[in-house]
Design an enzyme around this catalytic site. Structure first.
Site, PDB file in Angstrom:
ATOM      1  N   LEU A   2    -114.198  -2.861  85.641  1.00  0.00           N
ATOM      2  CA  LEU A   2    -114.842  -3.461  86.810  1.00  0.00           C
ATOM      3  C   LEU A   2    -114.765  -4.973  86.677  1.00  0.00           C
ATOM      4  CD1 LEU A   2    -118.085  -1.268  87.025  1.00  0.00           C
ATOM      5  CD2 LEU A   2    -115.919  -0.899  88.216  1.00  0.00           C
ATOM      6  N   GLU A   3    -114.019  -5.605  87.559  1.00  0.00           N
ATOM      7  CA  GLU A   3    -113.933  -7.068  87.596  1.00  0.00           C
ATOM      8  C   GLU A   3    -114.830  -7.546  88.727  1.00  0.00           C
ATOM      9  OE1 GLU A   3    -112.634  -8.949  85.462  1.00  0.00           O
ATOM     10  OE2 GLU A   3    -111.407  -7.556  84.305  1.00  0.00           O
ATOM     11  N   LEU A   4    -115.992  -8.107  88.394  1.00  0.00           N
ATOM     12  CA  LEU A   4    -117.005  -8.397  89.393  1.00  0.00           C
ATOM     13  C   LEU A   4    -117.229  -9.908  89.538  1.00  0.00           C
ATOM     14  CD1 LEU A   4    -119.373  -5.458  88.364  1.00  0.00           C
ATOM     15  CD2 LEU A   4    -117.498  -5.462  90.020  1.00  0.00           C
TER      16      LEU A   4
ATOM     17  N   GLY B  84    -114.136  -6.621  92.769  1.00  0.00           N
ATOM     18  CA  GLY B  84    -114.948  -6.859  93.950  1.00  0.00           C
ATOM     19  C   GLY B  84    -116.324  -7.361  93.589  1.00  0.00           C
TER      20      GLY B  84
ATOM     21  N   PHE C  73    -111.318  -1.603  89.436  1.00  0.00           N
ATOM     22  CA  PHE C  73    -111.922  -2.139  90.654  1.00  0.00           C
ATOM     23  C   PHE C  73    -112.180  -3.633  90.503  1.00  0.00           C
ATOM     24  CE2 PHE C  73    -115.824  -3.564  92.771  1.00  0.00           C
ATOM     25  CZ  PHE C  73    -115.524  -3.291  94.093  1.00  0.00           C
TER      26      PHE C  73
END
Length: 458
Positions: free
Chosen positions: A211-213, A190, A188
């Protein structure tokens, strides 16, 4: 796509994996070459689609979208065979004689949920790693970049079988249905709030994930920084894509001795970069609600440059804000837009107090000619990745893993790191039968001998 259709697709992917799990590396390389050819054939369509979505200039599409994707494809085409070979490791003494290897195997069914800010690159790049390593992929592009999603659908239909890689379009409800299914891996990209929701949802199935936040990325300007080039590099990294970049500097902390002078350099750089009449080389905000949110951030702020906006085109000019209150909405979350707050500091303690008041950021930037100061910054603060005397350029080096830490992300990717992300290490020990050491078998009448041996490890 309805929930029942998604469930049927996943079942067909299970069957596909059973029959193709041993597909050769050569076959996967040929698929990557086919994907590359399709992207090349659709280049102008990609440029046009992203412009329609939010007026991103062609140069930015070529450099930040297509260039990055081609680099990733070329790297996997060149190295996949070498990376995929089982790795021999030395065997344990107690297993003698044996040969021990680490095999790299795909997870299985992979879900990739992509964002809107780099709608082509941030969708295709993780999909490349997942497909190259033998996984099946369902890609959910952002509904806010619908023209780009349309081109992605065309490319996937040309290159892949549905059971191998499929794009499913839709909004929040579609994403929710997808996350309710059982996946072998989820990737993901976002915002932090949505990342938390994704993490909670997939935890029900104990699904491994990346998770790339994002976060509040600090940018420090020391008194020894070369002011002219520093101002240009910060303005470029911040206002590229109208600030809608997860690794863009979120706020500046400038040594108080040079703040006034540096502020003037920032303004002159912005005037040099963008025509105040047309802003031809400047991206617009993605949609109305993002425009309303960012312009709302500017209420009651001390704007020292910019601030002009146009709701009809979702245009917000590059904007500099002086010392906003840390409790203001502007500083309560990642800005993700063309607003740059400016603060000053006099001591390292003040610097530390401010940076540590936020969660660990995805990126940190420091401009200085003092090696000891740079070292102190890099050792004191925890962040996903950083750059000394520039901004955001660490993203383009495929030899560097890209990812966050803490609230700014889990896991990493790019290049070899993508290969590692989308495979799991499967250890296999091959015991030989020509010798069988009896020490491990009952009756255990060699306890004293083994105690003596154990002393070597105590």
């Amino acid at each position: 796509m309805k929930e029942n259709d998604i469930i049927e697709l996943l079942k067909s992917q299970d069957e596909f994996l059973k029959t193709t799990s041993k597909t050769s590396v050569e076959n996967r390389i040929s698929i990557l070459k086919k994907l590359k050819a399709s992207i090349k054939a659709h280049e102008q369509g990609i440029v046009d689609a992203i412009y329609k979505d939010f007026q991103k200039p062609e140069f930015e599409v070529l450099t930040t979208e297509l260039f990055v994707v081609y680099k990733e494809l070329n790297l996997f085409i060149k190295n996949l065979k070498k990376w995929s070979k089982p790795k021999s490791v030395s065997s344990a003494w107690l297993n003698f004689p044996s040969s021990d290897k680490i095999h790299y195997v795909p997870w299985g069914k992979v879900l990739v949920i992509a964002p809107w800010n780099y709608p082509f690159q941030l969708a295709i790049t993780p999909a490349i790693g997942a497909i190259a390593t033998g996984n099946t992929v369902v890609l959910k592009p952002s509904e806010h970049a619908s023209y780009t999603a349309g081109v992605l659908v065309k490319i996937f239909n040309e290159v892949f079988e549905d059971q191998q890689a499929k794009i499913i379009t839709g909004a929040v409800e579609t994403a929710k249905i997808l996350l309710e299914q059982k996946w072998d891996y989820v990737f993901f990209t976002g915002s932090v709030p949505v990342g938390r929701i994704v993490s909670e949802q997939i935890a029900k199935h104990m699904t491994p994930h990346t998770l790339e936040l994002g976060g509040k990325n600090p940018c420090i300007v020391d008194s020894t920084a070369k002011i002219d080039v520093t101002a240009k590099r910060i303005c470029w990294g911040k206002f590229l894509n109208a600030g809608q970049t997860c690794i863009a500097p979120d706020y500046l902390i400038i040594d108080s001795k040079i703040k006034d002078e540096f502020q003037k350099k920032l303004i002159s750089s912005l005037k040099e970069f963008y025509s105040e009449t047309s802003y031809k080389d400047y991206t617009r905000l993605i949609h109305d609600s993002h425009f309303e949110k960012l312009t709302g951030f500017l209420k009651d702020q001390n704007i020292i440059y910019g601030g002009e906006s146009d709701a009809e085109t979702n245009f917000l000019a590059p904007t500099l804000v002086d010392s906003p209150d840390l409790s203001s909405p502007l500083m309560n979350e990642e800005i993700f837009g063309p607003i740059l707050p400016l603060y000053s500091y006099s001591t390292f303690d003040e610097l530390e107090e401010m940076i540590t008041s936020f969660e660990k950021p995805l990126s940190l930037y420091v401009f200085s000619e003092r090696k000891d100061f740079v070292k102190q910054v890099n050792e004191k603060f925890d962040f996903g990745g950083g750059v000394i005397n520039d901004t955001i350029v660490h993203f383009v080096n495929d030899k560097l893993p890209f990812g966050g830490v803490g609230a700014s992300g889990v896991g990493n990717y790019h290049g070899r790191a993508s290969f590692n992300t989308f495979t799991r290490q499967k250890p296999i020990v091959n015991r030989k039968t020509w010798l069988d050491i009896p020490i491990k078998y009952p009756p255990y009448n060699r306890v004293n001998s083994f105690k003596s041996f154990l002393n070597l490890f105590r």
